[in-house]
Design a protein around this motif. Structure first.
Motif, mmCIF file in Angstrom:
data_model
loop_
_atom_site.group_PDB
_atom_site.id
_atom_site.type_symbol
_atom_site.label_atom_id
_atom_site.label_comp_id
_atom_site.label_asym_id
_atom_site.label_seq_id
_atom_site.Cartn_x
_atom_site.Cartn_y
_atom_site.Cartn_z
ATOM 1 N N MET A 1 -51.878 26.163 -58.076
ATOM 2 C CA MET A 1 -52.425 26.523 -56.784
ATOM 3 C C MET A 1 -53.817 25.925 -56.601
ATOM 4 N N GLN A 2 -54.602 25.911 -57.657
ATOM 5 C CA GLN A 2 -55.946 25.358 -57.531
ATOM 6 C C GLN A 2 -55.901 23.872 -57.192
ATOM 7 N N LEU A 3 -54.951 23.165 -57.775
ATOM 8 C CA LEU A 3 -54.841 21.735 -57.502
ATOM 9 C C LEU A 3 -54.445 21.492 -56.049
ATOM 10 N N VAL A 4 -53.510 22.263 -55.541
ATOM 11 C CA VAL A 4 -53.107 22.131 -54.131
ATOM 12 C C VAL A 4 -54.296 22.432 -53.228
ATOM 13 N N GLY A 5 -55.025 23.504 -53.534
ATOM 14 C CA GLY A 5 -56.194 23.849 -52.726
ATOM 15 C C GLY A 5 -57.257 22.774 -52.759
ATOM 16 N N ASP A 6 -57.480 22.193 -53.930
ATOM 17 C CA ASP A 6 -58.467 21.123 -54.051
ATOM 18 C C ASP A 6 -58.071 19.919 -53.215
ATOM 19 N N TYR A 7 -56.807 19.519 -53.333
ATOM 20 C CA TYR A 7 -56.343 18.386 -52.523
ATOM 21 C C TYR A 7 -56.445 18.696 -51.031
ATOM 22 N N ALA A 8 -56.031 19.890 -50.625
ATOM 23 C CA ALA A 8 -56.088 20.262 -49.207
ATOM 24 C C ALA A 8 -57.527 20.230 -48.700
ATOM 25 N N TRP A 9 -58.444 20.721 -49.498
ATOM 26 C CA TRP A 9 -59.862 20.733 -49.143
ATOM 27 C C TRP A 9 -60.361 19.305 -48.907
ATOM 28 N N ALA B 1 -62.719 19.505 -45.537
ATOM 29 C CA ALA B 1 -63.311 20.844 -45.424
ATOM 30 C C ALA B 1 -64.653 20.840 -46.147
ATOM 31 N N PRO B 2 -65.574 21.654 -45.761
ATOM 32 C CA PRO B 2 -65.514 22.693 -44.735
ATOM 33 C C PRO B 2 -65.846 22.185 -43.338
ATOM 34 N N MET B 3 -66.031 20.877 -43.190
ATOM 35 C CA MET B 3 -66.359 20.340 -41.871
ATOM 36 C C MET B 3 -65.197 20.531 -40.895
ATOM 37 N N LYS B 4 -63.975 20.488 -41.410
ATOM 38 C CA LYS B 4 -62.779 20.670 -40.585
ATOM 39 C C LYS B 4 -61.874 21.689 -41.273
ATOM 40 N N PRO B 5 -61.080 22.414 -40.485
ATOM 41 C CA PRO B 5 -60.167 23.388 -41.097
ATOM 42 C C PRO B 5 -58.992 22.694 -41.797
ATOM 43 N N ILE B 6 -58.439 23.352 -42.761
ATOM 44 C CA ILE B 6 -57.247 22.837 -43.438
ATOM 45 C C ILE B 6 -56.051 23.184 -42.558
ATOM 46 N N ASP B 7 -55.406 22.155 -42.024
ATOM 47 C CA ASP B 7 -54.253 22.389 -41.161
ATOM 48 C C ASP B 7 -52.948 22.177 -41.937
ATOM 49 N N ALA B 8 -51.838 22.364 -41.248
ATOM 50 C CA ALA B 8 -50.518 22.252 -41.889
ATOM 51 C C ALA B 8 -50.280 20.854 -42.445
ATOM 52 N N SER B 9 -50.753 19.853 -41.749
ATOM 53 C CA SER B 9 -50.568 18.475 -42.208
ATOM 54 C C SER B 9 -51.307 18.236 -43.528
ATOM 55 N N ALA B 10 -52.551 18.673 -43.598
ATOM 56 C CA ALA B 10 -53.330 18.517 -44.824
ATOM 57 C C ALA B 10 -52.689 19.297 -45.965
ATOM 58 N N ALA B 11 -52.203 20.493 -45.677
ATOM 59 C CA ALA B 11 -51.555 21.312 -46.704
ATOM 60 C C ALA B 11 -50.283 20.650 -47.217
ATOM 61 N N SER B 12 -49.525 20.050 -46.320
ATOM 62 C CA SER B 12 -48.285 19.369 -46.711
ATOM 63 C C SER B 12 -48.570 18.170 -47.613
ATOM 64 N N VAL B 13 -49.536 17.360 -47.220
ATOM 65 C CA VAL B 13 -49.911 16.191 -48.035
ATOM 66 C C VAL B 13 -50.464 16.668 -49.375
ATOM 67 N N ALA B 14 -51.267 17.709 -49.355
ATOM 68 C CA ALA B 14 -51.857 18.244 -50.582
ATOM 69 C C ALA B 14 -50.775 18.725 -51.545
ATOM 70 N N ALA B 15 -49.756 19.386 -51.036
ATOM 71 C CA ALA B 15 -48.669 19.873 -51.891
ATOM 72 C C ALA B 15 -47.932 18.708 -52.540
ATOM 73 N N ARG B 16 -47.668 17.652 -51.776
ATOM 74 C CA ARG B 16 -46.994 16.465 -52.335
ATOM 75 C C ARG B 16 -47.849 15.802 -53.399
ATOM 76 N N GLU B 17 -49.135 15.655 -53.141
ATOM 77 C CA GLU B 17 -50.043 15.017 -54.096
ATOM 78 C C GLU B 17 -50.172 15.843 -55.372
ATOM 79 N N ALA B 18 -50.248 17.152 -55.221
ATOM 80 C CA ALA B 18 -50.348 18.023 -56.397
ATOM 81 C C ALA B 18 -49.077 17.924 -57.240
ATOM 82 N N LYS B 19 -47.932 17.894 -56.594
ATOM 83 C CA LYS B 19 -46.659 17.764 -57.316
ATOM 84 C C LYS B 19 -46.618 16.442 -58.082
ATOM 85 N N ARG B 20 -47.041 15.366 -57.445
ATOM 86 C CA ARG B 20 -47.069 14.056 -58.089
ATOM 87 C C ARG B 20 -48.025 14.052 -59.278
#
Length: 87
Positions: free
Chosen positions: A1-9, A14-33
């Motif tokens: 979870m920390q890795l996904v959060g780091d990638y999403a951030w 962030a914190p200049m912009k909110p983490i949206d669904a697109s960023a979260a989706s890309v972050a999840a893929r990158e963390a899995k890889r």
């Protein structure tokens, strides 16, 4: 979870912009890889041939496999009722 959060951030800038669904989706893929490359692959390659055959047998037969079925596959046999090739 920390890795996904780091990638999403980082992806969302962030914190200049909110983490949206697109960023979260890309972050999840990158963390899995990343986990695959840095944890799963080195672990797999650290196993000897017999251990790899055992893991393949577990994958082939599933969680309800009987130890004798696993042993049969590890020894190079085909699972009973299966048309799949030996490991």
């Amino acid at each position: 979870m920390q890795l996904v959060g780091d990638y999403a951030w980082r992806i969302a800038d962030a914190p200049m912009k909110p983490i949206d669904a697109s960023a979260a989706s890309v972050a999840a893929r990158e963390a899995k890889r990343t986990i695959h490359e840095r944890v799963a692959l080195p672990t797999w390659h650290g196993l000897n041939e017999t251990e790899q055959r055992y893991m393949r047998a577990l994958s082939e037969l599933g969680s309800k496999a009987h130890p004798s079925q696993i042993a049969h596959l590890v020894a190079g046999g085909l699972p009973p009722e299966s048309g799949r090739h030996a490991l």
